[in-house]
Design an enzyme around this catalytic site. Structure first.
Site, PDB file in Angstrom:
ATOM      1  N   ARG A 153       0.840  -0.902  -0.084  1.00 56.92           N
ATOM      2  CA  ARG A 153       0.163   0.297  -0.113  1.00 56.92           C
ATOM      3  C   ARG A 153       0.742   1.140   0.334  1.00 56.92           C
ATOM      4  O   ARG A 153       1.962   0.863   0.832  1.00 56.92           O
ATOM      5  CB  ARG A 153      -0.817  -0.202   1.305  1.00 56.92           C
ATOM      6  N   ILE A 154       0.774   2.317  -0.878  1.00 58.50           N
ATOM      7  CA  ILE A 154       0.674   3.421  -0.516  1.00 58.50           C
ATOM      8  C   ILE A 154       0.912   4.476   0.431  1.00 58.50           C
ATOM      9  O   ILE A 154      -0.038   4.649   1.156  1.00 58.50           O
ATOM     10  CB  ILE A 154       0.906   4.253  -1.944  1.00 58.50           C
ATOM     11  N   LEU A 155       1.991   5.118   0.764  1.00 55.75           N
ATOM     12  CA  LEU A 155       2.337   5.220   2.530  1.00 55.75           C
ATOM     13  C   LEU A 155       2.181   7.177   2.331  1.00 55.75           C
ATOM     14  O   LEU A 155       2.976   6.833   1.203  1.00 55.75           O
ATOM     15  CB  LEU A 155       2.990   5.043   3.677  1.00 55.75           C
ATOM     16  N   ASN A 179      12.195   1.134   2.582  1.00 52.41           N
ATOM     17  CA  ASN A 179      11.459   0.556   1.067  1.00 52.41           C
ATOM     18  C   ASN A 179      12.315  -0.110   0.473  1.00 52.41           C
ATOM     19  O   ASN A 179      13.242   0.059  -0.170  1.00 52.41           O
ATOM     20  CB  ASN A 179       9.986   1.675   0.369  1.00 52.41           C
ATOM     21  N   HIS A 225      13.208  -1.863  -3.402  1.00 54.54           N
ATOM     22  CA  HIS A 225      11.827  -2.330  -4.981  1.00 54.54           C
ATOM     23  C   HIS A 225      12.747  -2.763  -5.618  1.00 54.54           C
ATOM     24  O   HIS A 225      13.670  -2.989  -6.005  1.00 54.54           O
ATOM     25  CB  HIS A 225      11.447  -0.858  -4.605  1.00 54.54           C
ATOM     26  N   ASP A 240       8.958   8.658   0.416  1.00 51.93           N
ATOM     27  CA  ASP A 240       8.217  10.424   0.180  1.00 51.93           C
ATOM     28  C   ASP A 240       7.163  10.068  -0.506  1.00 51.93           C
ATOM     29  O   ASP A 240       6.306   9.256  -0.065  1.00 51.93           O
ATOM     30  CB  ASP A 240       9.416  11.380  -0.257  1.00 51.93           C
ATOM     31  N   GLY A 271       5.551  10.352  -3.675  1.00 54.95           N
ATOM     32  CA  GLY A 271       5.432   9.867  -4.639  1.00 54.95           C
ATOM     33  C   GLY A 271       5.071   8.109  -4.390  1.00 54.95           C
ATOM     34  O   GLY A 271       5.728   7.643  -3.709  1.00 54.95           O
ATOM     35  N   ASP A 276       7.461   4.764  -4.868  1.00 56.17           N
ATOM     36  CA  ASP A 276       9.191   4.517  -5.369  1.00 56.17           C
ATOM     37  C   ASP A 276       9.795   5.846  -6.032  1.00 56.17           C
ATOM     38  O   ASP A 276      10.716   5.015  -6.495  1.00 56.17           O
ATOM     39  CB  ASP A 276       9.239   3.358  -6.712  1.00 56.17           C
TER      40      ASP A 276
HETATM   41  C1  GRF Z   1       9.742  -8.055  -2.189  1.00 54.82           C
HETATM   42  O1  GRF Z   1      10.029  -8.659  -4.300  1.00 54.82           O
HETATM   43  C2  GRF Z   1      10.159  -6.423  -2.697  1.00 54.82           C
HETATM   44  O2  GRF Z   1      10.748  -6.086  -3.433  1.00 54.82           O
HETATM   45  C3  GRF Z   1       8.553  -5.785  -2.719  1.00 54.82           C
HETATM   46  O3  GRF Z   1       8.177  -7.044  -1.824  1.00 54.82           O
HETATM   47  C4  GRF Z   1       8.656  -8.140  -2.333  1.00 54.82           C
HETATM   48  C5  GRF Z   1       8.176  -8.223  -0.841  1.00 54.82           C
HETATM   49  O4  GRF Z   1       8.998 -10.227  -0.765  1.00 54.82           O
HETATM   50  N1  GRF Z   1       8.423  -4.688  -2.137  1.00 54.82           N
HETATM   51  P1  GRF Z   1       8.534 -10.289   0.927  1.00 54.82           P
HETATM   52  O5  GRF Z   1       7.341 -10.116   1.286  1.00 54.82           O
HETATM   53  O6  GRF Z   1       9.546  -9.856   1.348  1.00 54.82           O
HETATM   54  O7  GRF Z   1       9.072 -11.762   0.193  1.00 54.82           O
END
Ligand code: GRF
Length: 207
Positions: free
Chosen positions: A98-100, A114, A116, A148, A150, A152
């Protein structure tokens, strides 16, 4: 900012929790000088909550409210309250889908991190490994960044490259990116806990 001697992490997740497990293992192994104070999830039966409970870490499902991609106002307040109650120094997003925004980011300004699954700013958003494969890039990877307003888009703290192989499928590529994530994320959380990353605007450096 720490409470006592221990840097306290609040982890948020929606999925299986492999990044959380990697961080918890690194804590147990003495590699990350921190403790996981609480794990919160927006999916009642998410693997991450079960993993946390099996490790004896407080874990709570908090209903995300009425929206699909973000928290509603009441849910946002409940997440903030739970993290404050656990006295967290940093919020670690580990697959939280979810977007925070707004109140949440103001409550933990500059303290939400985070991971990504692409080399940002390429391929923000969902299924980034599939976006990379479909585009035809030959190198992708993962990015640890501050969150932030936005999607990612916050300052990049660290990245790790992963080669795209000719015979990769979305699944095989995703699996190799996740291996890289599980190495990189604990490393960067350790540096943050040790206050060894300096953030000036978008520019981040190690010290
Ligand atoms: C990861 O691949 C991460 O990049 C993305 O969500 C996935 C989470 O996987 N944000 P897990 O729950 O940590 O196994």
């Amino acid at each position: 900012m720490t409470n006592g001697n221990t840097f306290r992490l609040g982890v948020l997740g929606s999925g299986k929790g492999s990044n959380f497990a990697a961080i918890a293992d690194a804590i147990d192994g003495g590699v990350v000088p921190a403790t996981v104070a609480v794990v919160l999830g927006d999916v009642e039966d998410a693997g991450i909550l079960g993993l946390a409970r099996r490790r004896g870490i407080p874990a709570r499902f908090i209903h995300p409210g009425q929206f699909r991609t973000k928290l509603d106002e009441a849910a946002e307040a409940a997440y903030i309250a739970a993290l404050r109650e656990a006295k967290v120094d940093m919020v670690v997003l580990a697959g939280f889908m979810r977007i925070l925004k707004g109140e949440f980011l103001r409550a933990f300004e500059g303290r939400v991190v985070n991971i990504h699954p692409s080399l940002l700013p390429s391929f923000p958003g969902l299924a980034a490994w599939k976006q990379a494969l479909d585009y035809g890039v030959k190198v992708t990877g993962c990015t640890v960044h501050l969150v932030d307003q936005g999607v990612d888009s916050g300052p990049i703290l660290a990245q790790r490259a992963v080669a795209v192989l000719d015979d990769d499928t979305a699944e095989t590529l995703h699996a190799r990116i996740q291996v890289a994530e599980r190495e990189l994320y604990p490393e960067i959380v350790a540096r943050l806990a040790q206050d060894r990353i300096v953030v000036k605007g978008r520019i981040t450096r190690s010290r």
